[in-house]
Write a protein that holds these residues in place. Structure first.
Motif, PDB file in Angstrom:
ATOM      1  N   GLY A 373       0.836  -1.199   0.000  1.00 38.55           N
ATOM      2  CA  GLY A 373       0.000   0.000   0.000  1.00 38.55           C
ATOM      3  C   GLY A 373       0.864   1.240   0.000  1.00 38.55           C
ATOM      4  O   GLY A 373       1.798   1.375  -0.796  1.00 38.55           O
ATOM      5  N   GLU A 374       0.566   2.158   0.921  1.00 36.56           N
ATOM      6  CA  GLU A 374       1.335   3.397   1.008  1.00 36.56           C
ATOM      7  C   GLU A 374       2.803   3.132   1.283  1.00 36.56           C
ATOM      8  O   GLU A 374       3.685   3.837   0.820  1.00 36.56           O
ATOM      9  CB  GLU A 374       0.742   4.290   2.094  1.00 36.56           C
ATOM     10  CG  GLU A 374       1.292   5.697   2.092  1.00 36.56           C
ATOM     11  CD  GLU A 374       0.566   6.590   3.085  1.00 36.56           C
ATOM     12  OE1 GLU A 374       1.022   7.729   3.281  1.00 36.56           O
ATOM     13  OE2 GLU A 374      -0.443   6.153   3.663  1.00 36.56           O
ATOM     14  N   VAL A 375       3.050   2.100   2.055  1.00 38.63           N
ATOM     15  CA  VAL A 375       4.424   1.655   2.298  1.00 38.63           C
ATOM     16  C   VAL A 375       4.412   0.133   2.275  1.00 38.63           C
ATOM     17  O   VAL A 375       3.502  -0.501   2.814  1.00 38.63           O
ATOM     18  CB  VAL A 375       4.966   2.180   3.640  1.00 38.63           C
ATOM     19  CG1 VAL A 375       4.116   1.711   4.807  1.00 38.63           C
ATOM     20  CG2 VAL A 375       6.411   1.735   3.859  1.00 38.63           C
ATOM     21  N   THR A 376       5.399  -0.442   1.623  1.00 35.59           N
ATOM     22  CA  THR A 376       5.483  -1.904   1.514  1.00 35.59           C
ATOM     23  C   THR A 376       6.564  -2.416   2.455  1.00 35.59           C
ATOM     24  O   THR A 376       7.662  -1.880   2.502  1.00 35.59           O
ATOM     25  CB  THR A 376       5.824  -2.319   0.073  1.00 35.59           C
ATOM     26  OG1 THR A 376       4.805  -1.819  -0.804  1.00 35.59           O
ATOM     27  CG2 THR A 376       5.897  -3.829  -0.058  1.00 35.59           C
ATOM     28  N   LYS A 449       4.724   9.940   9.099  1.00 27.34           N
ATOM     29  CA  LYS A 449       3.401   9.372   8.836  1.00 27.34           C
ATOM     30  C   LYS A 449       3.511   7.919   8.367  1.00 27.34           C
ATOM     31  O   LYS A 449       2.608   7.118   8.587  1.00 27.34           O
ATOM     32  CB  LYS A 449       2.647  10.204   7.801  1.00 27.34           C
ATOM     33  CG  LYS A 449       3.235  10.169   6.408  1.00 27.34           C
ATOM     34  CD  LYS A 449       2.356  10.931   5.423  1.00 27.34           C
ATOM     35  CE  LYS A 449       2.914  10.837   4.001  1.00 27.34           C
ATOM     36  NZ  LYS A 449       2.037  11.521   3.035  1.00 27.34           N
ATOM     37  N   LEU A 450       4.633   7.581   7.720  1.00 28.44           N
ATOM     38  CA  LEU A 450       4.806   6.201   7.285  1.00 28.44           C
ATOM     39  C   LEU A 450       4.968   5.258   8.473  1.00 28.44           C
ATOM     40  O   LEU A 450       4.549   4.106   8.427  1.00 28.44           O
ATOM     41  CB  LEU A 450       6.011   6.096   6.350  1.00 28.44           C
ATOM     42  CG  LEU A 450       5.828   6.764   4.978  1.00 28.44           C
ATOM     43  CD1 LEU A 450       7.078   6.604   4.150  1.00 28.44           C
ATOM     44  CD2 LEU A 450       4.631   6.200   4.252  1.00 28.44           C
ATOM     45  N   VAL A 453       1.590   4.400   9.550  1.00 26.27           N
ATOM     46  CA  VAL A 453       0.974   3.398   8.677  1.00 26.27           C
ATOM     47  C   VAL A 453       1.478   2.007   9.049  1.00 26.27           C
ATOM     48  O   VAL A 453       0.698   1.051   9.156  1.00 26.27           O
ATOM     49  CB  VAL A 453       1.291   3.709   7.194  1.00 26.27           C
ATOM     50  CG1 VAL A 453       0.785   2.591   6.294  1.00 26.27           C
ATOM     51  CG2 VAL A 453       0.669   5.037   6.788  1.00 26.27           C
TER      52      VAL A 453
END
Length: 797
Positions: A373-376, A449-450, A453
């Protein structure tokens, strides 16, 4: 390779920036005069040794330095180096992590190039990282067989900020459209991480060989740098060696054990093998010297010697312990999280957990997943078999180092306050992201922010892992070890409160020993029941014998027993479950379903007892209660003290007053503790009936007033609250006992001491007095005797 290492060590001392005149290295007394500094003397001595080892004359070295190109660092680089050295990197040991990471990047580049260019690995097919310490030279060498750097790249990548060889290489690969997504694995900014070398070194020498250029030497003391072609030619074949001349205070990094520990801590999961030049003691056979053999042979018969000739040849050796140096592989543990979970055996997970966590027991459960997603990222999370010691010591403030963050298998940090919530501080595991952006330092994440997540996904996966445990394993193992953590999670984690509520377990009136979930409670609820009833107390026995649960149990309602200090906090933080609200049976708001007939009967009772309830509120218990009402919850007890809906129950008051930091001056605590409560009375109890009768006859009846106060104080204790004045309560009970036994209220307690007989104390006083009198008499007699002696002598004369 060993020969290359010696050459690299020697080249490290070929510096273009020393203030010392190299041509003077052949003079005997240079650096030993009063004008020469000690530092200069040491530098010259190191250079003389290097020249001898390298076979270069002082004149040749001087000529090399004179021809070296001198460069000034870009202004941004100077500022960045000061920032890095003084503030960004808190701990100096990360220099090795940075250099190994850079080496790994270089190896990745050459590996990818070799996929399209068969000649890329022609010079050296080996893809390794090798580390060698040289205590005599006070140096460390990190050598890789990666892509290497040309002269221009050395100046560009190491002399200017944010000119990342990796990022430029990525652009090239993207243009070629080779390997697609795999190229995103190349991270880092070589020029930035590289400068961490100056945390521990006074001088850094980089020797590099690129396939498209000759071998060059880059050297710097952090103020300026120089670049020169290596006069030795191609000694590396391909790759780069970073040589660090360590500061005096960084000498610990020359110790083999220190280097090994750092490699295993930060880089044990790097894709490429990492070797450390290390020593070990071996026992070997060495031939015995001829003289020793001859001495033994002189006494030997010739015939026997001929027959045992072969045996003698074998016997002419002896066992000797020798120190052997060789390359030792440091990263033999494979990152199993990089493999698909279907390919990993259960035993592999268990063994990896033991190695990774240093725990001797197997994990209770684990989960292996890939988040996209936003970070894998890829991760493996474990729940230990037992709660770590001191799990709640410094809860919320203690650093949690159980979750380790890797970026492309390079350890970044385990010092987290945000990676996992506090209540999951027992979970151990690894998180490895291939595309997590980094700031100037690999320690500092560019976008916070990551992390949020990642945290969100880790929590969800952890709860899923726990939920998949069998009922028996969950109740018998997990809940016993980590039940308090789940309760704290309900209090702290609003977003996952519903998931956590399903994991809660409590004792209930349904079964004497088995724990029950809230789902099971709701399934067993009576028809028409709209609330979940609970009673909090210090123990199950105290909770189930409380006056508050008498009628509930009689009517067949199930009650949750909250016996842990955190339980009541937990339920208060949970407004409802499956549409059912919670009702503390020790507080206001408890009502039962009534038909019209029962309702009319209750209203009649309230009217009948109105004189008593009014009398209690306005006279007998004035200023002590909020109001007096008839109780629907009492069955056998005469009365109870009920808290308001937002007040403290007796159990909560006990917990709050037992806090270690409680001083009695807290405004909030005093407010809740001083709140008046509702006095509920049981209209069917004989004591209450008699009290009503007496009040109706005479509102000023002293016995009735005393009885009301005693009932109130008894109810205070039975309801779990503390009495303000226990002495008055004791005196009042004594007075009532006297009256019940027809004992005069004014009857005094007899004194144990008989006035006719002297007490022990009096006898002791008299004995002391007698002793004093006797001593006084003896002193007087002695005085008379001494006075008489001279008179008698005079008479005799």
């Amino acid at each position: 390779m060993e020969q290359r290492e010696h050459l690299l060590m020697n080249s490290a001392c070929v510096s273009a920036e020393d203030d010392v005149d190299i041509g003077a290295a052949v003079e005997d007394d240079l650096g030993k005069s009063r004008e020469g500094s000690r530092t200069d003397d040491e530098v010259v001595q190191r250079e003389e040794e290097a020249i001898q080892l390298d076979g270069l004359s002082a004149a040749q070295v001087k000529e090399i330095r004179e021809k070296a190109e001198k460069h000034a660092f870009q202004a941004e680089v100077n500022r960045m180096m000061k920032l890095i050295i003084n503030s960004i990197y808190k701990n100096k040991e990360i220099f090795l992590r940075e250099l190994i990471s850079n080496s790994s990047d270089a190896l990745d580049k050459i590996r990818l190039l070799s996929l399209t260019d068969e000649t890329a690995l022609a010079e050296n097919e080996e893809l390794t990282i090798k580390i060698k310490c040289d205590k005599e030279k006070n140096m460390i060498h990190i050598t890789d067989t990666g892509i290497g750097m040309t002269k221009d790249e050395l100046i560009k990548n190491l002399g200017t900020i944010a000119k990342s060889g990796t990022s430029e290489f990525l652009n090239k690969i993207n243009q070629m459209q080779e390997e697609g997504q795999s190229t995103s694995e190349l991270i880092g900014q070589f020029g930035v991480g590289f400068y961490s070398s100056f945390l521990v070194s006074d001088r850094v020498i980089v020797t590099s060989k690129h396939n498209n250029d000759t071998q060059y030497i880059w050297e710097s003391d952090s103020n300026e740098f120089s670049v020169i072609e290596d006069p030795r030619g191609n000694t590396l074949g391909r790759g780069t060696t970073v040589s660090l001349v360590l500061k005096e205070e960084a000498s610990d990094f020359l110790e083999l054990e220190t280097i090994k520990t750092l490699v295993k801590k930060y880089s044990q999961f790097i894709n490429f093998p990492i070797y450390v030049w290390t020593s070990k003691t071996e026992t070997v056979d060495e031939p015995v010297e001829e003289e020793e053999t001859k001495e033994k042979d002189e006494d030997t018969d010739e015939e026997a010697a001929v027959e045992e000739e072969d045996e003698e040849k074998k016997a002419k050796t002896k066992k000797v312990e020798k120190t052997v140096w060789d390359w030792e592989l440091m990263n033999d543990i494979k990152p199993i999280w990089q493999r698909p979970s279907k390919e990993v055996e259960e035993n592999e997970y268990k063994e990896f957990y033991k190695t990774f966590s240093k725990d001797y027991e197997e994990p209770m459960t684990y989960i292996h997943f890939t988040a996209e997603g936003e970070v894998t990222f890829k991760s493996i999370l474990f729940v230990p078999a037992n709660a770590p010691r001191g799990l709640f010591d410094e809860y919320g403030t203690k650093r949690n180092d159980f979750i380790k963050l890797y970026v492309r298998r390079v350890f970044i940090t385990d010092d987290f306050h945000d990676m996992m919530p506090k209540y999951l501080n027992f979970v151990k595991g690894v998180v490895d992201s291939d595309d997590l952006p980094l700031n100037v330092s690999r320690e500092t994440l560019q976008q916070h922010k990551l992390l949020k997540v990642i945290k969100k996904k880790l929590v969800r996966k952890t709860l899923d892992m726990i939920k998949k445990l069998s009922d028996e394993a969950y109740t018998e193992k997990f809940w016993k070890e980590f039940g308090t953590n789940i309760k704290l999670g309900v209090i702290e984690d609003h977003s996952n409160r519903t998931r956590l509520a399903k994991l809660l377990r409590f004792q209930t009136s349904h079964h004497q020993t088995e724990l029950s979930s809230l789902e099971q409670y709701v399934e067993r609820m009576k028809e028409g029941q709209d609330k979940v009833y609970f009673m909090a107390g210090p123990s199950r026995k105290e909770a189930e014998t409380s006056p508050f649960v008498e009628r509930l149990l009689k009517k067949g309602y199930e009650v949750l027993y909250l016996t842990e200090p955190v339980d009541e906090y937990c339920i208060q933080a949970l407004p409802e479950f499956d549409g059912k609200r919670f009702q503390n049976v020790a507080k206001e708001g408890l009502k039962f379903e009534e038909n019209e007939k029962l309702k009319a009967k209750w209203e009649a009772l309230e009217k009948e007892y109105e004189p008593l309830t009014n009398w209690m509120k306005e006279k007998a218990l004035k200023d002590q209660i909020e109001k007096a009402v008839l109780s629907q919850r009492l069955l056998e007890s005469p009365c109870a003290l009920v808290a308001s809906q937002y007040g403290w129950s007796g159990n909560m008051e006990r917990i709050m007053k037992a806090q270690a930091y409680q001083t009695g001056k807290d405004i909030s605590t005093n407010y809740y503790a001083s709140q008046k409560k509702t006095f509920e009375i049981n209209p069917k109890h004989p004591l209450i009936k008699e009290l009503l009768h007496r009040v109706k006859e005479n509102e000023d009846d002293k016995t009735a007033a005393d009885l009301a106060v005693v009932l109130f104080e008894t109810a205070t204790l039975r309801s779990g609250y503390h009495l303000a004045d226990t002495k008055q309560y004791g005196d009042r009970i004594e007075r009532m006992l006297r009256m019940s036994l027809n004992i005069d209220l004014d009857a005094e307690v007899e004194d144990l001491d008989d006035p006719e007989e002297p007490s022990e104390e009096t006898e002791r006083e008299e004995e002391v007095k007698a002793d004093d009198d006797e001593q006084n008499d003896n002193a007087a007699d002695k005085e008379d005797t001494e006075t008489a002696e001279p008179t008698d002598t005079k008479d005799e004369l």
